[in-house]
Design a protein around this motif. Structure first.
Motif, PDB file in Angstrom:
ATOM      1  N   VAL A   1       0.845  -1.191   0.000  1.00 53.36           N
ATOM      2  CA  VAL A   1       0.000   0.000   0.000  1.00 53.36           C
ATOM      3  C   VAL A   1       0.880   1.241   0.000  1.00 53.36           C
ATOM      4  O   VAL A   1       1.746   1.417   0.858  1.00 53.36           O
ATOM      5  CB  VAL A   1      -0.937   0.005   1.221  1.00 53.36           C
ATOM      6  CG1 VAL A   1      -1.803   1.268   1.217  1.00 53.36           C
ATOM      7  CG2 VAL A   1      -1.832  -1.233   1.212  1.00 53.36           C
ATOM      8  N   LEU A   2       0.635   2.119  -0.972  1.00 54.45           N
ATOM      9  CA  LEU A   2       1.403   3.355  -1.090  1.00 54.45           C
ATOM     10  C   LEU A   2       0.756   4.496  -0.332  1.00 54.45           C
ATOM     11  O   LEU A   2       1.449   5.321   0.268  1.00 54.45           O
ATOM     12  CB  LEU A   2       1.549   3.741  -2.562  1.00 54.45           C
ATOM     13  CG  LEU A   2       2.249   2.729  -3.465  1.00 54.45           C
ATOM     14  CD1 LEU A   2       2.182   3.186  -4.917  1.00 54.45           C
ATOM     15  CD2 LEU A   2       3.693   2.522  -3.028  1.00 54.45           C
ATOM     16  N   VAL A   3      -0.591   4.552  -0.372  1.00 55.06           N
ATOM     17  CA  VAL A   3      -1.289   5.659   0.272  1.00 55.06           C
ATOM     18  C   VAL A   3      -2.707   5.246   0.637  1.00 55.06           C
ATOM     19  O   VAL A   3      -3.344   4.469  -0.082  1.00 55.06           O
ATOM     20  CB  VAL A   3      -1.312   6.908  -0.650  1.00 55.06           C
ATOM     21  CG1 VAL A   3      -2.091   6.651  -1.921  1.00 55.06           C
ATOM     22  CG2 VAL A   3      -1.854   8.142   0.071  1.00 55.06           C
ATOM     23  N   ASN A   4      -3.184   5.746   1.779  1.00 55.20           N
ATOM     24  CA  ASN A   4      -4.567   5.608   2.210  1.00 55.20           C
ATOM     25  C   ASN A   4      -5.141   7.003   2.427  1.00 55.20           C
ATOM     26  O   ASN A   4      -4.512   7.831   3.097  1.00 55.20           O
ATOM     27  CB  ASN A   4      -4.659   4.847   3.542  1.00 55.20           C
ATOM     28  CG  ASN A   4      -4.228   3.393   3.434  1.00 55.20           C
ATOM     29  OD1 ASN A   4      -4.716   2.659   2.582  1.00 55.20           O
ATOM     30  ND2 ASN A   4      -3.311   2.980   4.300  1.00 55.20           N
ATOM     31  N   VAL A   5      -6.316   7.281   1.892  1.00 56.80           N
ATOM     32  CA  VAL A   5      -6.928   8.594   2.078  1.00 56.80           C
ATOM     33  C   VAL A   5      -8.391   8.429   2.477  1.00 56.80           C
ATOM     34  O   VAL A   5      -8.987   7.376   2.277  1.00 56.80           O
ATOM     35  CB  VAL A   5      -6.854   9.458   0.799  1.00 56.80           C
ATOM     36  CG1 VAL A   5      -5.415   9.682   0.377  1.00 56.80           C
ATOM     37  CG2 VAL A   5      -7.658   8.840  -0.343  1.00 56.80           C
ATOM     38  N   GLY A   6      -8.963   9.500   3.040  1.00 54.59           N
ATOM     39  CA  GLY A   6     -10.356   9.462   3.440  1.00 54.59           C
ATOM     40  C   GLY A   6     -10.501   9.013   4.873  1.00 54.59           C
ATOM     41  O   GLY A   6      -9.628   9.267   5.719  1.00 54.59           O
ATOM     42  N   GLU A   7     -11.598   8.332   5.169  1.00 58.83           N
ATOM     43  CA  GLU A   7     -11.881   7.876   6.532  1.00 58.83           C
ATOM     44  C   GLU A   7     -11.114   6.587   6.801  1.00 58.83           C
ATOM     45  O   GLU A   7     -11.575   5.491   6.485  1.00 58.83           O
ATOM     46  CB  GLU A   7     -13.387   7.673   6.700  1.00 58.83           C
ATOM     47  CG  GLU A   7     -14.198   8.954   6.518  1.00 58.83           C
ATOM     48  CD  GLU A   7     -15.700   8.706   6.523  1.00 58.83           C
ATOM     49  OE1 GLU A   7     -16.119   7.559   6.830  1.00 58.83           O
ATOM     50  OE2 GLU A   7     -16.455   9.645   6.227  1.00 58.83           O
TER      51      GLU A   7
END
Length: 388
Positions: free
Chosen positions: A57-63
């Motif tokens: 996983v490179l990026v997580n966004v949001g909730e």
């Protein structure tokens, strides 16, 4: 979502990625743009690391759920837990089509072909109701995936959303390809093409930063300048291909020795000249590495060893307020090492401090114009004088 709204969302996604200044910014723009376009509450971008057999996983966004970081350092999943990236997608390609996005729900798959019980379990664990997964294809092969989810109770994604996610994934792939091209261009701008080491431009930038850090924090900055002996003879007698091999071989030696100094930069300055730049290690540590460079270079099957000069703010060389002066000192030390045919490094300041012959050579104009083809950093026609 109407067609005009979706078109605007695609444009916004592309513009966001185009404005990014780094890979991280690109990843974040891709995930945020897709999350907005698909009216999701969470999105992630992952890359398939084939050599490690995992999705990272490179990026997580949001909730984000508990444990989900925006830019995770170690969030990765064995690819066998998500076989569709390697098997299901391959089957789609083999059939002559393009890999399409698919939908998973907390109650099970919308399309059986895309079912992955690991994703369903993850949805339940993180209290999400559904997700759409879109493969990202770069240069004709699976690069990774785009994942967008909605919370429990929100409308479930349908086939139309999956089709739209496929379009978004194509836009993301184009943005990532552009970023990779720019990163490669940046890398080449600071890399010596023959040896793979840093080039003079990279050294200049890093040395300016190092001298600023020395002024602000007192960090020890050391420069090791190397002149490879015998390159001309090798080129003249054995040919330039063998000469290039000598340069590559010494580049490997320098890289190996430089690894003994944490964070050191190994570079080829041009022609037969190389350098190591170290920030932090003591002058004595750097000199020991310089000794190792000389020893290993003397053992190479071709060439005639190396002349090494060292200048370090950890030695009595006077104030160093500019990268130019440290370069002059290291260059003068290397010049003296070459003139003496020294088997070990010559170190500025260790033979009398400011009265050291090396320091005097670096801080005074040449007695005879052109006595050395170059003392790096000296401005033509300018009298350097004593240390600033």
């Amino acid at each position: 979502m109407g067609e005009d709204v979706r078109l605007r969302a695609v444009v916004t996604l592309a513009q966001g990625m185009a404005a990014a200044q780094s890979p991280r910014e690109t990843w974040r723009a891709a995930a945020l743009g897709a999350c907005h376009a698909l009216s999701g509450s969470f999105a992630a971008l992952s890359v398939w690391e084939r050599e490690r057999g995992r999705l990272r996983v490179l990026v997580n966004v949001g909730e984000r759920a508990e444990g989900e970081e925006q830019f995770p350092e170690a969030e990765a999943y064995p690819v066998h837990r998500f076989p569709e990236i390697a098997e299901f997608l391959h089957e789609r390609w083999a059939g002559g089509g393009e890999p399409d996005a698919w939908v998973e729900t907390v109650d099970g798959p919308v399309e059986r072909a895309g079912y992955c019980h690991q994703r369903v379990a993850a949805l339940r664990r993180r209290r999400r109701g559904c997700c759409v997964v879109a493969p990202i294809v770069l240069h004709g092969r699976a690069w990774g995936e785009l994942y967008v989810a909605r919370p429990l109770g929100a409308p479930v994604y349908g086939p139309g959303d999956a089709d739209f996610a496929t379009v978004l994934a194509s836009v993301v792939a184009a943005g990532i390809a552009q970023t990779e091209r720019l990163e490669e261009a940046r890398r080449l701008a600071f890399t010596d093409a023959l040896t793979g080491l840093a080039n003079r431009r990279a050294v200049d930038i890093r040395l300016d930063e190092a001298v600023e850090r020395h002024a602000a924090e007192g960090a020890v900055v050391s420069l090791v300048v190397c002149d490879l002996n015998g390159l001309k003879r090798v080129n003249d007698t054995l040919g330039h291909a063998i000469g290039d091999r000598l340069l590559e071989r010494f580049g490997s030696v320098l890289s190996l020795c430089g690894a003994m100094l944490p964070g050191a930069l190994a570079a080829r300055l041009g022609g037969d000249e190389f350098c190591l730049l170290a920030v932090g290690p003591s002058a004595d540590e750097v000199v020991r590495v310089g000794d190792e460079v000389c020893s290993r270079a003397a053992e190479m099957e071709i060439g005639e060893g190396v002349a090494v000069g060292i200048a370090s703010t950890g030695d009595p060389i006077g104030e160093v307020r500019s990268a130019r002066r440290l370069f002059r000192l290291a260059d003068a030390a290397q010049y003296r090492a070459k003139a003496l045919r020294a088997a070990k490094p010559v170190v500025a300041g260790r033979d009398g401090g400011l009265d050291d012959p090396v320091v005097r050579l670096a801080d005074s104009p040449p007695a005879v114009p052109g006595e050395r083809r170059r003392i790096r950093g000296r401005e033509p026609g300018r009298e350097p004088g004593r240390p600033k």
